[in-house]
Write a protein that holds these residues in place. Structure first.
Motif, PDB file in Angstrom:
ATOM      1  N   GLN A   1     -37.058  -8.335 -17.707  1.00  0.00           N
ATOM      2  CA  GLN A   1     -37.456  -9.099 -16.739  1.00  0.00           C
ATOM      3  C   GLN A   1     -36.542  -9.400 -15.505  1.00  0.00           C
ATOM      4  O   GLN A   1     -36.890  -9.269 -14.430  1.00  0.00           O
ATOM      5  N   MET A   2     -35.109  -9.576 -15.625  1.00  0.00           N
ATOM      6  CA  MET A   2     -34.349  -9.678 -14.622  1.00  0.00           C
ATOM      7  C   MET A   2     -33.979  -8.601 -13.749  1.00  0.00           C
ATOM      8  O   MET A   2     -33.720  -8.616 -12.799  1.00  0.00           O
ATOM      9  N   LEU A   3     -33.985  -7.384 -14.516  1.00  0.00           N
ATOM     10  CA  LEU A   3     -33.638  -6.007 -14.072  1.00  0.00           C
ATOM     11  C   LEU A   3     -34.692  -5.874 -13.103  1.00  0.00           C
ATOM     12  O   LEU A   3     -34.663  -5.078 -12.044  1.00  0.00           O
ATOM     13  N   ASP A   4     -36.175  -6.112 -13.505  1.00  0.00           N
ATOM     14  CA  ASP A   4     -37.151  -5.859 -12.716  1.00  0.00           C
ATOM     15  C   ASP A   4     -37.148  -6.878 -11.474  1.00  0.00           C
ATOM     16  O   ASP A   4     -38.118  -6.535 -10.342  1.00  0.00           O
ATOM     17  N   ALA A   5     -36.385  -7.899 -11.324  1.00  0.00           N
ATOM     18  CA  ALA A   5     -36.542  -9.171 -10.367  1.00  0.00           C
ATOM     19  C   ALA A   5     -35.716  -8.395  -9.078  1.00  0.00           C
ATOM     20  O   ALA A   5     -35.741  -9.152  -8.312  1.00  0.00           O
ATOM     21  N   ILE A   6     -34.681  -7.468  -9.275  1.00  0.00           N
ATOM     22  CA  ILE A   6     -33.825  -7.071  -8.274  1.00  0.00           C
ATOM     23  C   ILE A   6     -34.445  -6.321  -7.381  1.00  0.00           C
ATOM     24  O   ILE A   6     -35.806  -5.743  -7.534  1.00  0.00           O
TER      25      ILE A   6
ATOM     26  N   PRO B   1     -36.280  -3.614  -5.170  1.00  0.00           N
ATOM     27  CA  PRO B   1     -37.014  -2.183  -5.515  1.00  0.00           C
ATOM     28  C   PRO B   1     -36.046  -1.001  -5.155  1.00  0.00           C
ATOM     29  O   PRO B   1     -35.857  -0.089  -5.620  1.00  0.00           O
ATOM     30  N   SER B   2     -35.347  -1.211  -4.034  1.00  0.00           N
ATOM     31  CA  SER B   2     -34.189  -0.306  -3.237  1.00  0.00           C
ATOM     32  C   SER B   2     -33.225  -0.124  -4.209  1.00  0.00           C
ATOM     33  O   SER B   2     -32.478   1.040  -4.218  1.00  0.00           O
ATOM     34  N   LEU B   3     -32.700  -0.922  -4.805  1.00  0.00           N
ATOM     35  CA  LEU B   3     -31.572  -0.886  -5.825  1.00  0.00           C
ATOM     36  C   LEU B   3     -32.243  -0.495  -7.268  1.00  0.00           C
ATOM     37  O   LEU B   3     -31.585   0.299  -7.954  1.00  0.00           O
ATOM     38  N   ARG B   4     -33.413  -1.101  -7.792  1.00  0.00           N
ATOM     39  CA  ARG B   4     -33.840  -0.729  -9.251  1.00  0.00           C
ATOM     40  C   ARG B   4     -34.379   0.793  -9.456  1.00  0.00           C
ATOM     41  O   ARG B   4     -33.982   1.148 -10.297  1.00  0.00           O
ATOM     42  N   LYS B   5     -34.777   1.248  -8.246  1.00  0.00           N
ATOM     43  CA  LYS B   5     -35.026   2.531  -8.508  1.00  0.00           C
ATOM     44  C   LYS B   5     -33.875   3.555  -8.762  1.00  0.00           C
ATOM     45  O   LYS B   5     -34.073   4.712  -9.230  1.00  0.00           O
ATOM     46  N   HIS B   6     -32.697   3.005  -8.648  1.00  0.00           N
ATOM     47  CA  HIS B   6     -31.494   3.977  -8.914  1.00  0.00           C
ATOM     48  C   HIS B   6     -31.126   3.878 -10.319  1.00  0.00           C
ATOM     49  O   HIS B   6     -30.239   4.646 -10.841  1.00  0.00           O
ATOM     50  N   PHE B   7     -31.644   2.986 -11.064  1.00  0.00           N
ATOM     51  CA  PHE B   7     -31.344   2.649 -12.640  1.00  0.00           C
ATOM     52  C   PHE B   7     -32.400   2.874 -13.379  1.00  0.00           C
ATOM     53  O   PHE B   7     -33.453   2.312 -13.379  1.00  0.00           O
ATOM     54  N   THR B   8     -32.210   3.946 -14.226  1.00  0.00           N
ATOM     55  CA  THR B   8     -33.359   4.250 -15.152  1.00  0.00           C
ATOM     56  C   THR B   8     -32.805   3.912 -16.525  1.00  0.00           C
ATOM     57  O   THR B   8     -31.981   4.480 -17.372  1.00  0.00           O
ATOM     58  N   GLY B   9     -33.565   2.840 -17.175  1.00  0.00           N
ATOM     59  CA  GLY B   9     -33.152   2.194 -18.324  1.00  0.00           C
ATOM     60  C   GLY B   9     -33.944   2.778 -19.402  1.00  0.00           C
ATOM     61  O   GLY B   9     -35.003   3.596 -19.089  1.00  0.00           O
ATOM     62  N   PHE B  10     -33.363   2.621 -20.709  1.00  0.00           N
ATOM     63  CA  PHE B  10     -34.227   3.282 -21.855  1.00  0.00           C
ATOM     64  C   PHE B  10     -35.753   2.782 -21.835  1.00  0.00           C
ATOM     65  O   PHE B  10     -36.418   3.583 -22.251  1.00  0.00           O
TER      66      PHE B  10
END
Length: 267
Positions: free
Chosen positions: A93-98, A100-109
């Protein structure tokens, strides 16, 4: 009440006790057998999930001992102290709250399928599904440039998360480390001696906190920097990689500690 063991060994898995490419641990069997003979707990200490580690514990004959899972975010099998698995959804939930321009570069399991994780890690599809059974943390790949990564790390820190770089993945959690987990296990067992073995940046605190640290060679990644304790000989480096180096180092330390003969029961 059991007597304190002479020694507790804490070991990273990928690239340390497990071969970096094949995940084979058989070259370490002689040292593992000797540790079993003298009653020394071996605590697997890894970024792997509890579901993954339980399988390895069974294969290695280590099911009676605790394990430190998900880079120290949780400890399992410690009597009266098993962690409750409820952090993973909060991390997501916290990851998805950052932004989107940054979130898109992190691909989690949690963003991948089991087949994608299998392809990425070399795990079998069944093993990849175990890797997806997360309780405390989220590993993933950063695909952006360095400046964006700095902004990403700042953003997750604002959310209350920390990031730890392992051999392959950047792992997000609430900040507990392998060294924290090791301290909990040592407080429970109160051994005379402790050894920690690892190969990656997320092992450094654990290696420096143990009585004896062993940096296991891994030709697939940059070597760790000079660590506190190396000059005094408290921390050493293996010449051989993975489980071959692990076996040699543990056998040498057992000899150094005078634990090569006789049987030391734990009570």
């Amino acid at each position: 009440m059991t007597n304190p063991p002479d020694l507790v060994v804490f070991s990273d898995l990928d690239g340390t006790l497990l071969d970096h490419e094949t995940y084979d641990w058989s070259p370490a069997k002689p040292a593992l057998h000797r540790l079993a003979q003298i009653g020394c707990p071996v605590v697997l200490t890894s970024s792997k999930t509890a579901a993954e580690i339980v399988v390895l514990q069974q294969a290695m004959g280590l099911s009676d001992y605790p394990a430190i899972v998900e880079n120290g975010a949780g400890v399992i099998g410690l009597p009266g102290q098993d962690d409750i698995a409820e952090d993973y959804e909060k991390v997501r939930q916290m990851l998805d709250a950052i932004p989107p321009s940054l979130r898109k570069h992190f691909t989690g399991f949690g963003d991948m399928s089991a087949d994608e994780i299998a392809t990425l890690t070399g795990l079998s599809p069944d093993a990849a599904r175990l890797a997806m059974k997360r309780d405390f943390s989220e590993p993933g790949l950063w695909t952006g440039h360095d400046a964006a990564k700095d902004a990403f790390l700042a953003a997750i820190q604002e959310q209350g998360l920390t990031a730890t770089q392992g051999g392959r993945f950047l792992t997000l959690s609430f900040g507990a480390t392998k060294a924290d987990g090791m301290a909990r296990v040592l407080a429970r067992y109160k051994p005379k001696h402790s050894i920690a073995l690892g190969d990656a940046p997320n092992d450094i605190a654990m290696l420096e906190a143990a009585e004896f640290g062993v940096i296991v060679a891994n030709p697939h990644r940059d070597p760790l920097p000079h660590l506190k304790g190396e000059a005094e000989g408290r921390i050493s480096r293996t010449r051989d990689a993975g489980p071959h180096g692990w076996n040699t180092a543990v056998c040498a330390l057992l000899y150094q500690l005078g634990l090569t003969t006789g049987t030391h029961a734990n009570g």
